[in-house]
Scaffold this motif. Sequence first.
Motif, PDB file in Angstrom:
ATOM      1  N   MET A  65       0.837  -1.199   0.000  1.00 30.82           N
ATOM      2  CA  MET A  65       0.000   0.000   0.000  1.00 30.82           C
ATOM      3  C   MET A  65       0.877   1.257   0.000  1.00 30.82           C
ATOM      4  N   GLY A  66       1.929   1.246   0.782  1.00 28.09           N
ATOM      5  CA  GLY A  66       2.845   2.383   0.813  1.00 28.09           C
ATOM      6  C   GLY A  66       3.549   2.619  -0.507  1.00 28.09           C
ATOM      7  N   ILE A  67       3.923   1.534  -1.181  1.00 29.11           N
ATOM      8  CA  ILE A  67       4.595   1.649  -2.480  1.00 29.11           C
ATOM      9  C   ILE A  67       3.713   2.400  -3.471  1.00 29.11           C
ATOM     10  N   TRP A  68       2.438   2.016  -3.548  1.00 32.78           N
ATOM     11  CA  TRP A  68       1.529   2.661  -4.500  1.00 32.78           C
ATOM     12  C   TRP A  68       1.172   4.086  -4.062  1.00 32.78           C
ATOM     13  N   GLN A  69       1.019   4.290  -2.762  1.00 33.41           N
ATOM     14  CA  GLN A  69       0.738   5.648  -2.280  1.00 33.41           C
ATOM     15  C   GLN A  69       1.914   6.575  -2.566  1.00 33.41           C
ATOM     16  N   ASP A  70       3.143   6.071  -2.404  1.00 33.02           N
ATOM     17  CA  ASP A  70       4.336   6.864  -2.724  1.00 33.02           C
ATOM     18  C   ASP A  70       4.400   7.221  -4.207  1.00 33.02           C
ATOM     19  N   ALA A  71       3.755   6.390  -5.036  1.00 34.53           N
ATOM     20  CA  ALA A  71       3.723   6.643  -6.482  1.00 34.53           C
ATOM     21  C   ALA A  71       2.585   7.605  -6.854  1.00 34.53           C
ATOM     22  N   GLY A  72       1.884   8.124  -5.842  1.00 33.28           N
ATOM     23  CA  GLY A  72       0.807   9.083  -6.096  1.00 33.28           C
ATOM     24  C   GLY A  72      -0.534   8.445  -6.372  1.00 33.28           C
ATOM     25  N   ALA A  73      -0.668   7.170  -6.077  1.00 34.37           N
ATOM     26  CA  ALA A  73      -1.913   6.448  -6.361  1.00 34.37           C
ATOM     27  C   ALA A  73      -2.755   6.298  -5.098  1.00 34.37           C
ATOM     28  N   THR A  74      -4.039   6.080  -5.306  1.00 38.72           N
ATOM     29  CA  THR A  74      -4.950   5.663  -4.243  1.00 38.72           C
ATOM     30  C   THR A  74      -5.090   4.162  -4.380  1.00 38.72           C
ATOM     31  N   ILE A  75      -4.859   3.425  -3.304  1.00 38.33           N
ATOM     32  CA  ILE A  75      -4.949   1.961  -3.367  1.00 38.33           C
ATOM     33  C   ILE A  75      -6.005   1.486  -2.385  1.00 38.33           C
ATOM     34  N   ASN A  76      -6.937   0.671  -2.880  1.00 38.19           N
ATOM     35  CA  ASN A  76      -8.037   0.152  -2.065  1.00 38.19           C
ATOM     36  C   ASN A  76      -8.032  -1.366  -2.080  1.00 38.19           C
ATOM     37  N   LEU A  77      -8.214  -1.944  -0.914  1.00 35.96           N
ATOM     38  CA  LEU A  77      -8.393  -3.379  -0.811  1.00 35.96           C
ATOM     39  C   LEU A  77      -9.815  -3.711  -1.266  1.00 35.96           C
ATOM     40  N   VAL A  78      -9.959  -4.734  -2.101  1.00 38.59           N
ATOM     41  CA  VAL A  78     -11.274  -5.204  -2.546  1.00 38.59           C
ATOM     42  C   VAL A  78     -11.290  -6.733  -2.411  1.00 38.59           C
ATOM     43  N   SER A 121       7.303   1.421 -12.485  1.00 33.46           N
ATOM     44  CA  SER A 121       8.170   1.949 -11.438  1.00 33.46           C
ATOM     45  C   SER A 121       7.714   1.472 -10.049  1.00 33.46           C
ATOM     46  N   ALA A 122       6.422   1.534  -9.797  1.00 36.46           N
ATOM     47  CA  ALA A 122       5.890   1.042  -8.523  1.00 36.46           C
ATOM     48  C   ALA A 122       6.136  -0.462  -8.388  1.00 36.46           C
ATOM     49  N   MET A 123       5.894  -1.184  -9.463  1.00 38.38           N
ATOM     50  CA  MET A 123       6.072  -2.642  -9.411  1.00 38.38           C
ATOM     51  C   MET A 123       7.537  -3.031  -9.255  1.00 38.38           C
ATOM     52  N   THR A 124       8.440  -2.202  -9.769  1.00 39.22           N
ATOM     53  CA  THR A 124       9.870  -2.466  -9.593  1.00 39.22           C
ATOM     54  C   THR A 124      10.214  -2.470  -8.106  1.00 39.22           C
ATOM     55  N   LYS A 125       9.616  -1.547  -7.353  1.00 36.60           N
ATOM     56  CA  LYS A 125       9.858  -1.498  -5.901  1.00 36.60           C
ATOM     57  C   LYS A 125       9.310  -2.754  -5.227  1.00 36.60           C
ATOM     58  N   LEU A 126       8.108  -3.173  -5.624  1.00 34.55           N
ATOM     59  CA  LEU A 126       7.533  -4.381  -5.040  1.00 34.55           C
ATOM     60  C   LEU A 126       8.386  -5.605  -5.388  1.00 34.55           C
ATOM     61  N   ALA A 127       8.881  -5.657  -6.625  1.00 32.09           N
ATOM     62  CA  ALA A 127       9.667  -6.803  -7.099  1.00 32.09           C
ATOM     63  C   ALA A 127      10.973  -6.978  -6.330  1.00 32.09           C
ATOM     64  N   GLN A 128      11.441  -5.921  -5.682  1.00 36.95           N
ATOM     65  CA  GLN A 128      12.690  -6.010  -4.926  1.00 36.95           C
ATOM     66  C   GLN A 128      12.519  -6.777  -3.616  1.00 36.95           C
ATOM     67  N   HIS A 129      11.278  -6.989  -3.189  1.00 30.58           N
ATOM     68  CA  HIS A 129      11.055  -7.760  -1.964  1.00 30.58           C
ATOM     69  C   HIS A 129      11.475  -9.210  -2.229  1.00 30.58           C
ATOM     70  N   PRO A 130      12.299  -9.786  -1.355  1.00 30.82           N
ATOM     71  CA  PRO A 130      12.831 -11.131  -1.629  1.00 30.82           C
ATOM     72  C   PRO A 130      11.788 -12.238  -1.707  1.00 30.82           C
ATOM     73  N   ARG A 131      10.601 -12.016  -1.150  1.00 29.76           N
ATOM     74  CA  ARG A 131       9.569 -13.064  -1.201  1.00 29.76           C
ATOM     75  C   ARG A 131       8.680 -12.970  -2.449  1.00 29.76           C
ATOM     76  N   ILE A 132       8.846 -11.908  -3.240  1.00 32.45           N
ATOM     77  CA  ILE A 132       8.106 -11.815  -4.508  1.00 32.45           C
ATOM     78  C   ILE A 132       8.854 -12.661  -5.535  1.00 32.45           C
TER      79      ILE A 132
END
Length: 195
Positions: free
Chosen positions: A25-38, A68-79
């Motif tokens: 959620m923080g990754i997408w918010q840092d990218a200027g997005a609104t992120i909602n759980l559905v 760019s946002a997904m690149t940050k998520l992809a750096q997590h070792p469990r992804i």
Amino acid sequence: MKQIEEIATKNQDKAWEIIRDTNIMGIWQDAGATINLVGSLKTGLLMKHRDIDFHIYTERLNVADSFSAMTKLAQHPRIKRIEYGNLIDTDEKCIEWHAWYEDENKDLWQLDMIHIEKGSTYDGYFEKVAERISKLLTEETRQAILRLKYETPDTEKIMGIVYYQAVIQGGVRTYTEFTEWLKNNPTDGIIEWMP
């Protein structure tokens, strides 16, 4: 039913742990997005299908910004894997992302992120669906949905909304009734049912 409740609680707790661990959620918010759980986690109906659904909104869709946002998520070792789909030129006006997170037990969790253009057809739609389902759920219908999800073979991939419609609108309570309901209510693509 106790075992089903325990599995649902365990998996929902784990899903929230993954959300915190990845900072999705923080990754997408840092990218200027609104992120909602559905989806199932939002409605408290996540059972044994390990997926976590998000809708993400920006004023316009920019593939580079999304990557760019997904690149940050992809750096997590469990992804362990990521898939991309460009649906910008469709009625859905979105970019689809699917990432797989491997937990400490080697179980894979699917993170579904639909990056949507604000003001487009599905802006806020599925958030409203989740809200309506949550308001209409009784303890009896919640247990029926969890039981049907539990009884569904692991090889079957059935969208959560199908269970909700079958139970809430169709009055389905047993897996036999559910398979019959599925035969009479075929599904494909986006299901635009709202209770």
